[in-house]
Design an enzyme around this catalytic site. Structure first.
Site, PDB file in Angstrom:
ATOM      1  N   ALA A 132       0.745  -1.084  -0.075  1.00  9.11           N
ATOM      2  CA  ALA A 132       0.008   0.067  -0.118  1.00  9.11           C
ATOM      3  C   ALA A 132       0.784   1.292  -0.090  1.00  9.11           C
ATOM      4  CB  ALA A 132      -0.776   0.124   1.300  1.00  9.11           C
ATOM      5  N   ASN A 173      -6.645   2.736  10.252  1.00  7.82           N
ATOM      6  CA  ASN A 173      -5.852   1.757  10.772  1.00  7.82           C
ATOM      7  C   ASN A 173      -5.815   1.641  12.216  1.00  7.82           C
ATOM      8  OD1 ASN A 173      -4.294   3.973   9.445  1.00  7.82           O
ATOM      9  ND2 ASN A 173      -2.635   3.235  10.916  1.00  7.82           N
ATOM     10  N   HIS A 218      -0.465  -8.309   3.139  1.00  7.45           N
ATOM     11  CA  HIS A 218      -0.111  -8.876   4.407  1.00  7.45           C
ATOM     12  C   HIS A 218      -1.012  -8.429   5.780  1.00  7.45           C
ATOM     13  CE1 HIS A 218       1.648  -4.942   6.757  1.00  7.45           C
ATOM     14  NE2 HIS A 218       1.594  -4.739   5.235  1.00  7.45           N
ATOM     15  N   CYS A 224       3.066   1.834  13.680  1.00  9.33           N
ATOM     16  CA  CYS A 224       3.962   2.613  12.667  1.00  9.33           C
ATOM     17  C   CYS A 224       4.454   3.954  13.627  1.00  9.33           C
ATOM     18  CB  CYS A 224       3.420   3.296  11.623  1.00  9.33           C
ATOM     19  SG  CYS A 224       2.493   2.050  10.703  1.00  9.33           S
TER      20      CYS A 224
HETATM   21  N1  PMP Z   1      -2.316   2.349   4.417  1.00 10.23           N
HETATM   22  C1  PMP Z   1      -2.879   1.945   5.754  1.00 10.23           C
HETATM   23  C2  PMP Z   1      -4.159   2.480   6.180  1.00 10.23           C
HETATM   24  C3  PMP Z   1      -2.033   1.030   6.486  1.00 10.23           C
HETATM   25  O1  PMP Z   1      -2.853   0.498   7.586  1.00 10.23           O
HETATM   26  C4  PMP Z   1      -0.938   0.582   6.081  1.00 10.23           C
HETATM   27  C5  PMP Z   1      -0.196  -0.458   6.838  1.00 10.23           C
HETATM   28  N2  PMP Z   1       0.217  -0.125   8.402  1.00 10.23           N
HETATM   29  C6  PMP Z   1      -0.099   1.011   4.877  1.00 10.23           C
HETATM   30  C7  PMP Z   1      -1.153   2.081   4.252  1.00 10.23           C
HETATM   31  C8  PMP Z   1       0.894   0.897   4.511  1.00 10.23           C
HETATM   32  O2  PMP Z   1       1.049  -0.483   3.807  1.00 10.23           O
HETATM   33  P1  PMP Z   1       2.343  -1.436   3.672  1.00 10.23           P
HETATM   34  O3  PMP Z   1       3.442  -1.172   4.751  1.00 10.23           O
HETATM   35  O4  PMP Z   1       1.995  -2.711   3.355  1.00 10.23           O
HETATM   36  O5  PMP Z   1       2.984  -0.823   2.683  1.00 10.23           O
END
Ligand code: PMP
Length: 419
Positions: free
Chosen positions: A81, A168, A218, A343
């Site tokens: 993402a 998230n 994932h 994060c």
């Molecule tokens: N957008 C949202 C809403 C997420 O929860 C996350 C993962 N924490 C991401 C983007 C980023 O995803 P990725 O680390 O798999 O690139």
């Protein structure tokens, strides 16, 4: 924690599915032949190894497309993402800009929210530095963005709106279909970060009026380092400026040899999600209710963050007054969960999402995100309730503030001596 320490650490119960999910064993099984037997490059057009790998990718593309109600040609594979969000936001901004860089005019106007993931906020901030105007819409206290909020921010030069489907950290669900309608009627590109939503809840890019949708494998029981992006091809045909130059794979949107094993896994995860998400969602909603009710009924001064109903069924974000954040995490080591968000938990900053809702610094620090998943059991939920109630109660026994609160003293009115 070092890997050495980790090796001796007892295994906690896992309640951090919003950070990542374990791979479904059926996904792993589908992936395995693509490491060894079907190891070819899907770009190799002249031999069976290439064709076999391509067949795996084609099937995955169908599986992904079906899950989101798209055509296979509208699916682009990415590394996740973060990459998808960057490509959607920057790729659209560069292509649809209204005035060239250096003209003295804003290059175009973009609308997003303050409680988006960093993988949306930071590309938007970069675009701001490069001459685009960006409106970061303040989140309401319940965390739900409405079409009216977006409509009020639209300008004649608005080119892109980027609003996540579900948050998230708090799991709140935004008015995606309605926001999409507002954008569609005005010819504005609508990007949705669907990372927490897709694979958990029903998705139809046409009914939901979405032009660009991004998500990661994932978070839906697939592998890490792979994701997909939906790019609308009809009504309107959305174009993007590629961010990566090279072999021209994925119709030029995303050069680079395809991560075939990951893609096959993502496809399988989508197929399983199609069959099981309704059942999973109903089961998890019950477990989450039990968890939230168990904690908030037994612990005073605790509150669930975010809208009561417009929330994903598996995420609970709860603040506990009169405990200190670090102490709380130490007290519940048997439960793998997040304080705020995975994060941002590396830094001691309070969660910007909770702060964005108006939760104070102290309470934001002493909040837990507990996110349940496909294999979470009722016994685990019972265990988590007991451990958290014990942990919070013990910390409060040591808190003079909690004593004062119990005695009915209004703590907000106390004038503290500063030394
Ligand atoms: N957008 C949202 C809403 C997420 O929860 C996350 C993962 N924490 C991401 C983007 C980023 O995803 P990725 O680390 O798999 O690139």
């Amino acid at each position: 924690m070092s890997t050495k320490q980790a090796a001796h650490y007892p295994k906690p119960i896992y309640m951090d599915h919003a950070a990542t999910t374990p791979c479904d064993p059926r996904v792993v099984e589908a992936m395995l032949p693509y490491f060894t037997e079907h190891f070819g490059n899907p770009g190799s057009r002249n031999h069976k190894m290439g064709w076999d790998a391509e067949a795996g990718v084609d099937l995955a593309r169908e599986q992904v497309a079906k899950l989101i109600g798209a055509d296979e040609k509208e699916v682009i594979f990415t590394s996740g993402a973060t990459e998808g969000n960057n490509l959607a936001i920057k790729g659209a901004a560069y292509l649809y800009e209204k005035a060239p860089a250096g003209s003295g005019q804003p290059r175009g106007h973009i609308i997003t929210g303050t409680i988006e993931h960093k993988a949306v906020l930071d590309p938007c901030k970069r675009l701001q530095k490069e001459g685009f105007d960006v409106s970061f819409l303040q989140a309401p206290p319940d965390g739900v963005y409405t079409a009216a909020m977006v409509l009020a921010a639209i300008r004649p030069d608005t080119i892109l709106v980027s609003i996540m489907w579900a948050n998230n950290e708090i799991g709140t669900i935004n008015e995606i279909r309605e926001i999409g309608k507002v954008c569609k009627e005005r010819g504005i590109i609508f990007h949705v970060d669907g990372t927490q939503w897709v694979g958990k809840m029903p998705t139809d890019v046409n009914k939901d009026n979405i032009d660009l949708l991004t998500f990661s494998g994932h978070k839906m029981y697939g592998p890490k380092g792979v994701g997909a992006m939906y790019v609308r091809r009809r009504g309107p045909r959305v174009r993007l400026q590629a961010l990566q130059d090279g072999g021209g794979q994925e119709r030029g949107f995303r050069s680079g040899t395809l991560n075939v094993t990951g893609i096959v896994g993502l496809g399988k995860a989508c197929e399983i999600a199609m069959q099981e998400m309704e059942h999973d969602a109903m089961r998890l909603a019950k477990l989450r209710k039990k968890l939230e009710d168990g904690l908030t009924s037994r612990l005073d001064s605790s509150a669930v963050n975010g809208h009561k109903d417009k929330r994903l069924p598996h995420i609970a974000n709860i603040s506990f007054g009169f405990v200190e954040g670090e102490g709380l995490m130490m007290a519940i080591k048997e439960i793998a969960c997040s304080s705020g968000s995975a994060c941002t938990s590396a830094s001691l900053e309070p969660s910007y999402v909770l702060k964005g809702l108006g939760v104070g610094d102290e309470l934001a620090h002493s909040s837990l995100r507990l996110s349940l998943g496909r294999w979470t059991t009722e016994a685990e939920v019972d265990f988590a309730i007991e451990k958290i109630v014990q942990g919070v109660s013990k910390l409060r026994e040591m808190s003079p503030l909690y004593d004062m609160y119990k005695e009915g003293i209004d703590i907000s009115k106390i004038e503290w001596a500063h030394h």
